[in-house]
Design a protein around this motif. Structure first.
Motif, PDB file in Angstrom:
ATOM      1  N   ALA A 142      -4.106  -2.631   6.521  1.00  0.00           N
ATOM      2  CA  ALA A 142      -5.209  -2.602   5.244  1.00  0.00           C
ATOM      3  C   ALA A 142      -4.986  -2.257   4.226  1.00  0.00           C
ATOM      4  N   GLU A 143      -4.310  -0.848   3.813  1.00  0.00           N
ATOM      5  CA  GLU A 143      -3.650  -0.867   2.765  1.00  0.00           C
ATOM      6  C   GLU A 143      -2.972  -1.490   2.056  1.00  0.00           C
ATOM      7  N   VAL A 144      -1.940  -2.187   2.357  1.00  0.00           N
ATOM      8  CA  VAL A 144      -0.502  -2.512   2.292  1.00  0.00           C
ATOM      9  C   VAL A 144      -1.534  -4.147   1.576  1.00  0.00           C
ATOM     10  N   ALA A 145      -2.330  -4.314   2.614  1.00  0.00           N
ATOM     11  CA  ALA A 145      -3.324  -5.930   1.442  1.00  0.00           C
ATOM     12  C   ALA A 145      -3.651  -5.481   0.768  1.00  0.00           C
TER      13      ALA A 145
ATOM     14  N   PHE B  90       3.990  -2.322  -1.422  1.00  0.00           N
ATOM     15  CA  PHE B  90       4.118  -1.633   0.500  1.00  0.00           C
ATOM     16  C   PHE B  90       4.391   0.273  -1.227  1.00  0.00           C
ATOM     17  N   THR B  91       4.953   0.862  -2.001  1.00  0.00           N
ATOM     18  CA  THR B  91       5.312   1.482  -2.270  1.00  0.00           C
ATOM     19  C   THR B  91       3.863   2.206  -2.656  1.00  0.00           C
TER      20      THR B  91
ATOM     21  N   PRO C 208       9.904   3.838   3.264  1.00  0.00           N
ATOM     22  CA  PRO C 208      10.582   3.359   4.255  1.00  0.00           C
ATOM     23  C   PRO C 208       9.219   3.347   5.703  1.00  0.00           C
ATOM     24  N   SER C 209       9.293   4.782   5.524  1.00  0.00           N
ATOM     25  CA  SER C 209       7.961   4.837   7.104  1.00  0.00           C
ATOM     26  C   SER C 209       7.562   4.094   7.393  1.00  0.00           C
TER      27      SER C 209
ATOM     28  N   VAL D  93       4.212  -8.948  -3.198  1.00  0.00           N
ATOM     29  CA  VAL D  93       3.426  -8.190  -1.460  1.00  0.00           C
ATOM     30  C   VAL D  93       2.196  -9.682  -1.461  1.00  0.00           C
ATOM     31  N   SER D  94       2.423 -10.392  -0.730  1.00  0.00           N
ATOM     32  CA  SER D  94       1.031 -11.242  -0.363  1.00  0.00           C
ATOM     33  C   SER D  94       1.405 -11.454   1.447  1.00  0.00           C
ATOM     34  N   LEU D  95      -0.611 -12.036   2.311  1.00  0.00           N
ATOM     35  CA  LEU D  95      -0.352 -11.622   3.167  1.00  0.00           C
ATOM     36  C   LEU D  95      -0.402 -13.654   3.483  1.00  0.00           C
ATOM     37  N   THR D  96       0.592 -13.628   4.662  1.00  0.00           N
ATOM     38  CA  THR D  96       0.207 -14.436   5.387  1.00  0.00           C
ATOM     39  C   THR D  96      -0.738 -15.663   5.794  1.00  0.00           C
ATOM     40  N   ALA D  97      -0.552 -16.540   6.858  1.00  0.00           N
ATOM     41  CA  ALA D  97      -1.501 -17.024   7.124  1.00  0.00           C
ATOM     42  C   ALA D  97      -2.169 -15.880   8.153  1.00  0.00           C
TER      43      ALA D  97
END
Length: 318
Positions: free
Chosen positions: A10-13, A18-19, A30-31, A55-59
């Motif tokens: 959820a946080e990456v989205a 990622f960083t 890395p974790s 970075v983007s969400l896939t379907a």
């Protein structure tokens, strides 16, 4: 699949990075990447498109995101409920309300709730009814005060709604300026259209309802100022820049305004309290729900000026 993986997903989205997501979660990049890779392997799908700097969400990721948000919200609710059962003097309540209600009913509710339950943290989300319904469905709120006429849209199937107040809309103008002769009380919509008005943004729930009424009668309103929020609109009206249509609760306590009810079918709104029927209320949430009912009763009965414009409405509805 575990909560830590879902929280990372959820946080990456949310951050699309990622960083930055790792920094927000206080873990190494890395974790976090390993968490997401493990989650993707367990689900058998890719959740993100990964490109340099993007970075983007896939379907599949878009499908999972609202589910993950609900699961995380339910986990927080469960933790809060267990803490209350363990006898902890604390907790949290997440209340949503429209901007209009935040300046009237919610102010009274929050003041009394804080006095009665000082150990409970209160989070307020101020949005339009459509956004609040979405937040409820996603598990981001415990309760929300919404306009019922909007709640027939997405999310109705999982919501339990209780009508609280049927509130008349009023036309407000400066008490110091001459009242427009065309505006006899109650104010006819055709007469209102000819008077310069202070208008809210077009995505405002109240503005949308009023625009629909004008269209239904083939009327084009005269606009003095457009696109302002509630507090600014009231201040402009107080300075005599035009009239403004607002809910009665907002205008009744302003001695610098003169008000008259707006006539016609559909020119009223029902304020309802809503919650997800599949989320068991915490003690903090149940206490807030009861206090909202209590305050709504007082608003509808204690003030003689208000009782002509607001009335308590029927029993709970699902």
């Amino acid at each position: 699949m575990n909560l830590e993986q879902l929280r990372g997903f959820a946080e990456v989205a949310r951050t699309s990075h990622f960083t930055r997501a790792a920094e927000g979660l206080h873990v190494t990049q890395p974790s976090l990447s390993r968490q997401i890779a493990t989650l993707e392997a367990e689900l058998g799908v890719e959740l993100f498109h990964r490109a340099r700097g993007n970075v983007s969400l896939t379907a599949a990721g878009e499908r999972l995101l609202p589910i993950a948000k609900r699961m995380l919200a339910d986990a927080e609710t469960a933790a809060a409920a267990m803490a209350e059962l363990a006898g902890l003097q604390g907790g949290r309540i997440r209340l949503g309300a429209t901007p209009t209600l935040c300046t009237s009913l919610v102010v009274e509710v929050v003041a009394q709730y804080s006095a009665r339950y000082p150990g409970i943290d209160i989070e307020i989300l101020e949005r339009g009814s459509r956004s609040l319904i979405s937040a409820l469905v996603e598990g981001q709120l415990d309760l929300a005060l919404i306009v019922t006429s909007v709640s027939s849209e997405s999310g109705r199937a999982v919501l339990e709604r209780e009508p609280l107040l049927s509130e008349q809309l009023v036309v407000a103008a400066s008490a110091d300026a001459p009242w427009p002769a065309a505006l006899a009380a109650p104010v006819d919509l055709a007469a209102l259209a000819a008077v310069p008005q202070i208008m809210f943004p077009k995505n405002y729930d109240l503005r949308a309802a009023l625009d629909a009424e004008f269209r239904a009668q083939g009327l084009t309103p005269t606009v003095a100022v457009e696109g302002v929020e509630m507090d600014a609109a009231l201040r402009f009206a107080e300075r005599g820049l035009g009239v403004v249509v607002v809910p009665a609760m907002v205008a009744v306590e302003r001695p610098t305004l003169r008000v008259a009810p707006l006539a016609g079918p559909g020119i009223s709104r029902t304020v309802s309290i809503a919650r997800r029927y599949d989320m068991t209320p915490t003690h903090a949430g149940a206490a807030m729900h009861a206090l909202i009912r209590e305050t709504a009763d007082r608003f509808a009965s204690d003030d003689a000026r208000l009782t002509t414009l607001v009335r308590r409405v029927g029993p709970a509805q699902g």
